[in-house]
Write an enzyme that holds these catalytic residues in place. Structure first.
Site, PDB file in Angstrom:
ATOM      1  N   HIS A   1      -3.767   3.096  -5.623  1.00 12.08           N
ATOM      2  CA  HIS A   1      -4.385   2.424  -4.472  1.00 12.08           C
ATOM      3  C   HIS A   1      -5.893   2.319  -4.720  1.00 12.08           C
ATOM      4  O   HIS A   1      -6.494   1.288  -4.444  1.00 12.08           O
ATOM      5  CB  HIS A   1      -4.085   3.198  -3.189  1.00 12.08           C
ATOM      6  CG  HIS A   1      -4.551   2.527  -1.946  1.00 12.08           C
ATOM      7  ND1 HIS A   1      -4.124   1.267  -1.581  1.00 12.08           N
ATOM      8  CD2 HIS A   1      -5.411   2.920  -0.969  1.00 12.08           C
ATOM      9  CE1 HIS A   1      -4.699   0.918  -0.443  1.00 12.08           C
ATOM     10  NE2 HIS A   1      -5.493   1.892  -0.051  1.00 12.08           N
TER      11      HIS A   1
ATOM     12  N   PHE B   1      -5.008   2.670   6.387  1.00 12.20           N
ATOM     13  CA  PHE B   1      -5.747   3.305   7.481  1.00 12.20           C
ATOM     14  C   PHE B   1      -4.750   3.955   8.432  1.00 12.20           C
ATOM     15  O   PHE B   1      -3.701   3.391   8.724  1.00 12.20           O
ATOM     16  CB  PHE B   1      -6.523   2.261   8.288  1.00 12.20           C
ATOM     17  CG  PHE B   1      -7.783   1.800   7.645  1.00 12.20           C
ATOM     18  CD1 PHE B   1      -8.844   2.668   7.472  1.00 12.20           C
ATOM     19  CD2 PHE B   1      -7.907   0.491   7.219  1.00 12.20           C
ATOM     20  CE1 PHE B   1     -10.024   2.230   6.887  1.00 12.20           C
ATOM     21  CE2 PHE B   1      -9.079   0.051   6.627  1.00 12.20           C
ATOM     22  CZ  PHE B   1     -10.136   0.927   6.465  1.00 12.20           C
TER      23      PHE B   1
END
Lengths: 355, 425
Positions: free
Chosen positions: B316, B412
């Site tokens: 990521h 998030f």
């Protein structure tokens, strides 16, 4: 037919529709739980955010949440607080949420900024002003997956998950995902829910999709189900409300550029093909002006949204909650809940009594 | 491993700052092209920051569409990226469409938050009207679709309608993990036999004044950099934040039975999918990494493989302080224990963080890497964080046969999603 039985063991819900439901008597209250005290409202379509805040665990945190997040968190706190789950149970729990994803929750922050922005002839100055006035936590308030994340944080849920949008068809999808967890992935408990926040923006978004001559009035409705396997129920010594008998859908999407509404013929044929139960609960994607509380239409048909506005993504789970209530109260052995969304996608959820 | 049908990737299409064809994207990877640059949007100029934009003109790819869609594309960049992507892919789907009934086809699409692009609204006196009132004035309604008020599943619906993908449609709204979860859910549905074919991916762009300002204010963007291309430094000791990007992408997934029936040679096989929740903070990953650990180990278990057979992990790797340290620690814990050194890199320094489209973008880059035995390096990595058992590929791409690869996507709020893929022999 589900390969392994999945049970609905608990339901929590909050909606202005509660006020009208009370006319049905008290039996539903034994099944569909609500936060206590129930946030009463003068608005027939909207739950008061300030009153929701008074029920939250942390006023500080609640101020940073849009209504959808706040309501979902309160309901899940209520649900898991009532049922005794160990830390391990919660950590393994999966969580699927369908959201109507209202823009309203943060529109207030940008409404005035936008007007000022558009009126400023100096574009560089306008952008600089916009940047200056955007709150540092604005992006977090707009997070599409905020409900799931706040619930996970507050209640210790760590399992498989997704946040899905945005119409009532997504309600069937979250139940299907929950069932898959229990039937195919070895989980024993799944928390599934839908969060529909009434909003002018949502009404405008979907306003073009309803049939000519109809109108849409979005309405707040937040519903969560606890899905469990038989093994889990036995371990916990809990009697479920009902069993999920069947889930069906017709996901063909209507012509997006055609003025005609969703084909009633298709809708009726779907109901005919999938109706098995004495009682049928159905919702419509638009409010055609009926009023009053849910009433029997004859032949076992009950329109669950009558006069409540449109519950959007929560429509099917709302019908399911009423169906579970009827089954649990012993008024019927099974119910079929039908829904059609604004794109013409049809969903059917059939529930049945345990014995 | 969950028993079930094998699931193949038979084709893919991306709209990326790196290019809009697979050949262009591969060439950009080989040339280590970095797309960070001062933004062309007005907000970028006045705020003075950078991003990775899709520079290729896209309007040619939807000029034939209904006027409502064209207008929607003009107003909503995500829709423009998505429709262009599907239309570029569509001519290659004929054989599969012919071999698969509409009710056995599905679409899963990751989508970001819809913030109104106020740069597209006419300037002038507003007389105190709210944003919604302003939008209502400019809205055009033709057929069922409003041009200014798009429901957030409009992209899935447009794709479903165009491709007659009527098995099911899902719009996944999980921020930076959206398109990875979309791929995961489509993979599981084909594996279980619910459907035979799916288009899975996502689209996102935050290059409008409000979204961009909002994300800038979070303090996670490496902005105001003198060298825009060098701003994002995943896994570097001197990393200062991420580079925002935009893009879209679609995988074409098919069951083994359909691949055989359609006479198509698959490119890759998806083996496993894992997802979990941190339940820690909205603003930061759990520093213990337990949620990420669960997602990776669940994906490997789902794929029925052990860590030592993984050749490469597309991380990521956002370039933020919080993400990179935790991700690297967990990857080291899992792969390092196996005694072999796994190749790993982040490509976000090249194409930016595309939020809801990050997972599909990086899956496609990994797929291209596997097809061409090319390990993409993290171009801007100069002083790497140390991690036992992880060979962070820095500076130069490497030639290496890649048989099994993993793609990490974390969002998030602490949503983790991991996919495992294997080259088809």
């Amino acid at each position: 037919m589900c390969s392994e039985a999945v049970y609905i063991s608990d339901i929590v819900m909050v909606s202005p529709a509660f006020a009208s439901l009370q006319e049905l008597g008290d039996k539903w209250k034994e099944v569909i739980h609500a936060p206590s005290p129930l946030p009463e409202t003068d608005d027939p379509y909207s739950v008061d955010t300030a009153k929701l805040m008074s029920l939250s665990l942390s006023e500080k945190n609640s101020k940073a949440m849009r209504k959808e997040v706040l309501a979902s968190l309160i309901l899940c706190e209520n649900l898991l607080g009532r049922d005794s789950f160990s830390h391990m149970d919660r950590a393994a729990m999966s969580l699927y949420l369908a959201t109507g994803l209202s823009f309203e929750g943060y529109a207030d922050q940008i409404n005035t900024i936008t007007s000022t922005f558009l009126e400023n002839s100096d574009e560089d100055a306008a952008h600089a002003m916009l940047y200056k006035r955007i709150h540092p936590l604005f992006a977090l308030k707009t997070l599409t997956n905020a409900s799931v994340c706040h619930i996970a944080q507050a209640l210790g849920i760590r399992g498989r998950n997704a946040t899905i949008g945005s119409t009532s068809y997504a309600g069937l999808q979250v139940i299907k995902e929950g069932c898959k967890e229990l039937q195919k992935r070895g989980a024993e408990i799944a928390l599934v829910g839908t969060a529909n926040e009434t909003a002018l923006f949502s009404n405008e978004s979907f306003g073009g999709i309803v049939p000519p001559g109809s109108y849409i009035t979005g309405s707040d409705c937040f519903v969560f189900y606890l899905l469990e396997t038989e093994n889990s129920l036995e371990k916990r010594g809990v009697d479920p409300l009902c069993r999920i008998k069947k889930m069906e859908c017709d996901a063909s999407v209507a012509d997006l550029f055609c003025e005609q509404g969703v084909s009633q013929e298709k809708e009726l044929q779907f109901y005919k093909n999938h109706r098995e139960s004495e009682k049928v609960l159905f919702s419509a994607p638009y409010d055609t002006g009926w009023d009053g509380v849910p009433t029997t239409h004859g032949d076992g048909l009950i329109h669950t949204h009558k006069g409540f506005g449109n519950f959007g993504v929560s429509s099917l789970l709302f019908s399911g909650a009423l169906g579970a209530s009827l089954i649990s109260a012993g008024e019927t052995k099974s119910v079929d809940c039908f829904d059609i969304d604004c794109y013409g996608r049809l969903s059917a959820l059939s529930l049945e009594a345990i014995k | 491993m969950s028993n079930g049908n094998r699931v193949f990737v038979v084709d893919y299409q991306a709209i990326s700052p790196l290019g809009i064809t697979n050949e262009e994207i591969l060439q950009s990877i080989e040339q280590k092209r970095l797309c960070g640059a001062p933004l062309s949007m007005r907000a970028g100029k006045s705020i003075g920051t950078i991003g990775a934009e899709v520079k290729a003109p896209l309007s040619d790819y939807y000029t034939h569409e209904h006027e409502v869609l064209r207008e929607m594309c003009n107003f909503n960049r995500k829709m423009e990226l998505t429709l262009s992507c599907y239309n570029l892919l569509e001519p290659r789907l004929e054989a599969l469409y012919n071999a698969c009934a509409p009710d056995r086809r599905a679409v899963a699409y990751g989508w970001g938050i819809d913030i109104v692009n106020i740069d597209k609204l006419p300037k002038g006196p507003q007389n105190g009207r709210s944003l919604i009132e302003i939008l209502q004035d400019h809205n055009r309604r033709l057929g069922k679709i409003n041009t200014m008020f798009n429901p957030n599943d409009i992209a899935s619906m447009v794709i479903a309608r165009k491709g007659q993908l009527f098995g099911w449609q899902k719009t996944i709204l999980t921020a930076c993990a959206s398109s990875s979860q979309a791929i995961g859910t489509a993979f599981e549905s084909i594996r279980s036999g619910d459907i035979h074919m799916a288009l899975a991916g996502g689209g996102d762009s935050l290059f409008d004044p409000i979204s961009f300002s909002g994300f800038s204010k979070l303090g996670i963007i490496a902005s105001r950099c003198e060298q825009p291309q060098k701003s994002c430094k995943p896994f570097d000791l001197n990393r200062r934040g991420t580079l925002l990007g935009e893009g879209s992408g679609l995988l074409v997934l098919a069951s083994e039975e359909l691949v055989e029936r359609a006479g198509i040679t698959p490119k890759l096989e998806i083996l496993g999918y894992g997802t979990s929740l941190d339940g820690y903070k909205i603003t930061a990953p759990d520093p213990s990494g337990s949620g990420i650990y669960t997602a990776i180990t669940d994906a490997l278990s789902d794929a029925d493989i052990s860590p030592e057979v993984v050749d490469y992990v597309n991380m990521h790797g956002t370039g933020t302080i919080a993400n990179d340290e935790v991700e690297l620690k967990v990857v080291s814990d899992i792969y390092g224990k196996s005694g072999h050194s796994v190749l790993a890199s982040s490509t976000k320094d090249r194409h930016g963080h595309q939020i809801a489209a990050a997972g599909i973008q990086e899956f496609i880059i990994t797929a291209l890497a596997m097809e061409h035995s090319l390990v993409p390096c993290t171009v801007n990595l100069e002083k790497p964080l140390s991690a036992e058992g992880v060979d962070l590929v820095q500076g130069e791409n490497r030639r290496h046969n890649l048989n099994v690869c993993v793609s990490n996507s974390f969002a998030f709020g602490g949503v983790n999603s991991v996919l495992v893929m294997r080259k088809v022999k």
